[in-house]
Write an enzyme that holds these catalytic residues in place. Structure first.
Site, PDB file in Angstrom:
ATOM      1  N   ARG A 159      49.361  61.243  40.854  1.00  0.00           N
ATOM      2  CA  ARG A 159      49.085  61.998  41.939  1.00  0.00           C
ATOM      3  C   ARG A 159      49.185  63.418  41.849  1.00  0.00           C
ATOM      4  O   ARG A 159      48.358  64.187  42.545  1.00  0.00           O
ATOM      5  CB  ARG A 159      50.047  61.570  43.227  1.00  0.00           C
ATOM      6  CG  ARG A 159      49.556  60.082  43.713  1.00  0.00           C
ATOM      7  CD  ARG A 159      50.314  59.647  44.887  1.00  0.00           C
ATOM      8  NE  ARG A 159      49.567  58.567  45.425  1.00  0.00           N
ATOM      9  CZ  ARG A 159      50.396  57.614  46.071  1.00  0.00           C
ATOM     10  NH1 ARG A 159      51.484  57.823  46.323  1.00  0.00           N
ATOM     11  NH2 ARG A 159      49.786  56.422  46.341  1.00  0.00           N
ATOM     12  N   LYS A 164      44.345  38.613  52.220  1.00  0.00           N
ATOM     13  CA  LYS A 164      44.200  38.336  53.726  1.00  0.00           C
ATOM     14  C   LYS A 164      42.741  38.539  54.251  1.00  0.00           C
ATOM     15  O   LYS A 164      42.388  39.868  54.092  1.00  0.00           O
ATOM     16  CB  LYS A 164      45.181  39.045  54.514  1.00  0.00           C
ATOM     17  CG  LYS A 164      46.583  38.464  54.283  1.00  0.00           C
ATOM     18  CD  LYS A 164      47.611  39.053  55.034  1.00  0.00           C
ATOM     19  CE  LYS A 164      48.519  38.431  55.506  1.00  0.00           C
ATOM     20  NZ  LYS A 164      49.435  39.410  56.514  1.00  0.00           N
ATOM     21  N   GLY A 203      44.680  48.433  44.993  1.00  0.00           N
ATOM     22  CA  GLY A 203      45.419  48.343  44.285  1.00  0.00           C
ATOM     23  C   GLY A 203      44.984  47.553  42.987  1.00  0.00           C
ATOM     24  O   GLY A 203      45.081  47.907  41.906  1.00  0.00           O
ATOM     25  N   GLY A 214      45.250  52.269  52.567  1.00  0.00           N
ATOM     26  CA  GLY A 214      45.026  52.305  53.992  1.00  0.00           C
ATOM     27  C   GLY A 214      43.637  53.209  54.621  1.00  0.00           C
ATOM     28  O   GLY A 214      42.949  52.768  55.102  1.00  0.00           O
TER      29      GLY A 214
HETATM   30  P1  AMP Z   1      45.038  42.823  48.979  1.00  0.00           P
HETATM   31  O1  AMP Z   1      46.487  43.768  49.015  1.00  0.00           O
HETATM   32  O2  AMP Z   1      44.870  42.262  50.266  1.00  0.00           O
HETATM   33  O3  AMP Z   1      43.901  43.459  48.226  1.00  0.00           O
HETATM   34  O4  AMP Z   1      45.502  41.475  48.138  1.00  0.00           O
HETATM   35  C1  AMP Z   1      45.863  41.457  46.707  1.00  0.00           C
HETATM   36  C2  AMP Z   1      46.682  40.161  46.363  1.00  0.00           C
HETATM   37  O5  AMP Z   1      45.995  39.130  46.694  1.00  0.00           O
HETATM   38  C3  AMP Z   1      47.068  40.292  44.973  1.00  0.00           C
HETATM   39  O6  AMP Z   1      48.590  40.164  44.825  1.00  0.00           O
HETATM   40  C4  AMP Z   1      46.534  38.682  44.421  1.00  0.00           C
HETATM   41  O7  AMP Z   1      47.547  38.127  43.931  1.00  0.00           O
HETATM   42  C5  AMP Z   1      46.189  38.134  45.853  1.00  0.00           C
HETATM   43  N1  AMP Z   1      45.351  36.903  45.734  1.00  0.00           N
HETATM   44  C6  AMP Z   1      43.952  37.023  45.412  1.00  0.00           C
HETATM   45  N2  AMP Z   1      43.552  35.950  45.294  1.00  0.00           N
HETATM   46  C7  AMP Z   1      44.626  34.884  45.649  1.00  0.00           C
HETATM   47  C8  AMP Z   1      44.335  33.619  45.880  1.00  0.00           C
HETATM   48  N3  AMP Z   1      43.501  32.801  45.591  1.00  0.00           N
HETATM   49  N4  AMP Z   1      45.574  32.968  46.276  1.00  0.00           N
HETATM   50  C9  AMP Z   1      46.541  33.761  46.591  1.00  0.00           C
HETATM   51  N5  AMP Z   1      46.746  35.165  46.575  1.00  0.00           N
HETATM   52  C10 AMP Z   1      45.512  35.730  45.942  1.00  0.00           C
END
Ligand code: AMP
Length: 399
Positions: A39, A202, A355, A378
């Site tokens: 950064r 999510k 990330g 965010g």
């Molecule tokens: P996000 O922070 O919402 O971008 O989500 C990233 C996280 O989603 C990572 O830690 C991944 O391990 C998790 N992830 C992605 N695909 C899956 C899946 N099919 N089942 C469980 N976790 C997942």
């Protein structure tokens, strides 16, 4: 807000002026040592431009969460030392527990053109995160011009990101300028087709983004854990895959909306499923409509990789946020790697945020092949949701 219309440091004369520049020096520390200074490095172009053009530069940032109190372990002293090394000249820290104190004032008054100093952690002041007028005015009293270059906190209306801009001419630095140009450009006037790829854990985190992008993109690709809620809405059995029950109806509605709007909406047709949520679990590939009970989808399957890659191939602009599976685990990283390969090879304007997708791109050595890697988690999501970011709204429009 027309983010594309904001003034930048190159639109104003900074020579001889005191410039308060809000940077993102929220670096990871271990035992008082900086463990990753990316950064700081990212902030250098703006700082160098200001110093080389004769500004008296007063830098400020937050670091961690001291929660409105002076706590020495959150001091920006290590950042001042690292900046001094990179700039090849001393960057003094104004060691005031109240940030804008006697030291800061005296040092700011003594600055020569081209000098650079740093204020203490703005979150030592409880007013900072409440955007209270008194601290914004104190910050403004040090300078003639305000520059915001901290994209990662641009979605927060704090004194040092937003409040201070009410009292000074306010422009963006190169980092924010680049975010605005790429993300703002992709949303306002994308080179078509615009393909959005969303993944991660999510649905609920990305509903705002999906809703906004449905009005803008030609193709929307959904992978990762969030895809299973969409499959559920089609009546599929998804075994023990990630599910947000309360979003099933919404997911179905989004797919219908996509159809009505003529947006191609792609979800996985096959998956690599595992028995347990474990890196080395027993695994197999199954079609999306045939996930057996007791198995969970942990990555997209090979057919899906092909379909997604084909859709990416013809893109004019790509927005990608979130991995296609549990990409931290080598056994379930293939889908994310395939997407990274396709994006890198596409020749499209490519914007990557989040990330895990950024980590995949970096690990594969594709950082240079992406047009833009967004620095704010965010803040990028809120930008993609079409929300106004207070730290950008507060900046002056071009004449
Ligand atoms: P996000 O922070 O919402 O971008 O989500 C990233 C996280 O989603 C990572 O830690 C991944 O391990 C998790 N992830 C992605 N695909 C899956 C899946 N099919 N089942 C469980 N976790 C997942």
């Amino acid at each position: 807000m027309n983010a594309l219309n904001k003034k930048t440091i190159e639109d104003i004369d900074v020579k001889g002026k005191k410039v308060l520049a809000r940077c993102d020096f929220n670096v990871p520390l271990k035992d008082g040592e900086i463990t990753n200074d990316k950064r700081i490095v990212a902030a250098l172009p703006t700082i160098k431009y200001l110093a080389e053009n004769g500004a008296k530069v007063i830098l400020c940032s937050h670091l961690g969460r001291p929660k409105g109190e002076y706590k020495p372990e959150f001091s920006l002293a290590p950042v001042a030392a690292r900046l001094s090394e990179y700039l090849g000249k001393e960057v003094k820290l104004a060691e005031d527990e109240n940030v804008v104190g006697e030291n800061a004032k005296a040092m700011a008054d003594a600055l020569e053109d081209g000098d650079v100093m740093l204020l203490e952690n703005v979150r030592y002041r409880k007013e900072e995160t409440k955007n209270e007028e008194n601290f914004s005015k104190e910050l403004a009293s040090l300078a003639d011009i305000f520059v915001n270059d901290a994209f990662g906190t641009a979605h927060r209306a704090h004194c040092s990101t937003t409040g201070v801009a009410a009292y000074l001419p306010a422009v963006c630095g190169y980092l924010i300028q680049k975010e605005i140009e790429f993300m703002g450009g992709a949303l306002a006037e994308p080179k078509r087709p615009l393909v959005a790829i969303l993944g991660g854990a999510k649905v609920s985190d990305k509903i705002g983004v999906i809703t906004n992008l449905l009005d803008k993109c030609d193709t929307l690709i959904i992978g990762g854990g969030m895809a299973y809620t969409f499959m559920k809405s089609l009546g599929y059995n998804i075994g023990t895959s990630l599910l947000e029950e309360e979003q099933v109806e919404n997911a179905g509605k989004m797919m219908k909306d996509a159809e009505a709007k003529g947006v191609k909406f792609l979800i996985p047709v096959d998956n690599k499923v595992g028995k347990e949520y474990d890196e080395n679990t027993e695994a197999m590939v199954v079609e999306s409509s045939k996930i057996p009970d007791g198995w969970m989808g942990l990555d997209i399957g090979p057919k899906t990789q092909e379909i997604f890659s084909d859709a990416i191939k013809g893109a004019g602009t790509i927005i990608w946020n979130g991995p296609m599976g549990v990409s931290e685990w080598d056994n379930f990283a293939a889908g994310t790697i395939a997407v990274a390969n396709a994006v890198a090879a596409s020749g499209a304007i490519s914007i990557v945020g989040g990330g895990d997708s950024v980590a995949a791109v970096t690990k594969l050595g594709y950082s240079d092949k992406m047009s833009h890697i967004s620095t704010g988690g965010g803040a990028s999501l809120e930008f993609l949701e079409g929300k106004e970011l207070p730290g950008i709204v507060a900046l002056n429009d071009k004449d």
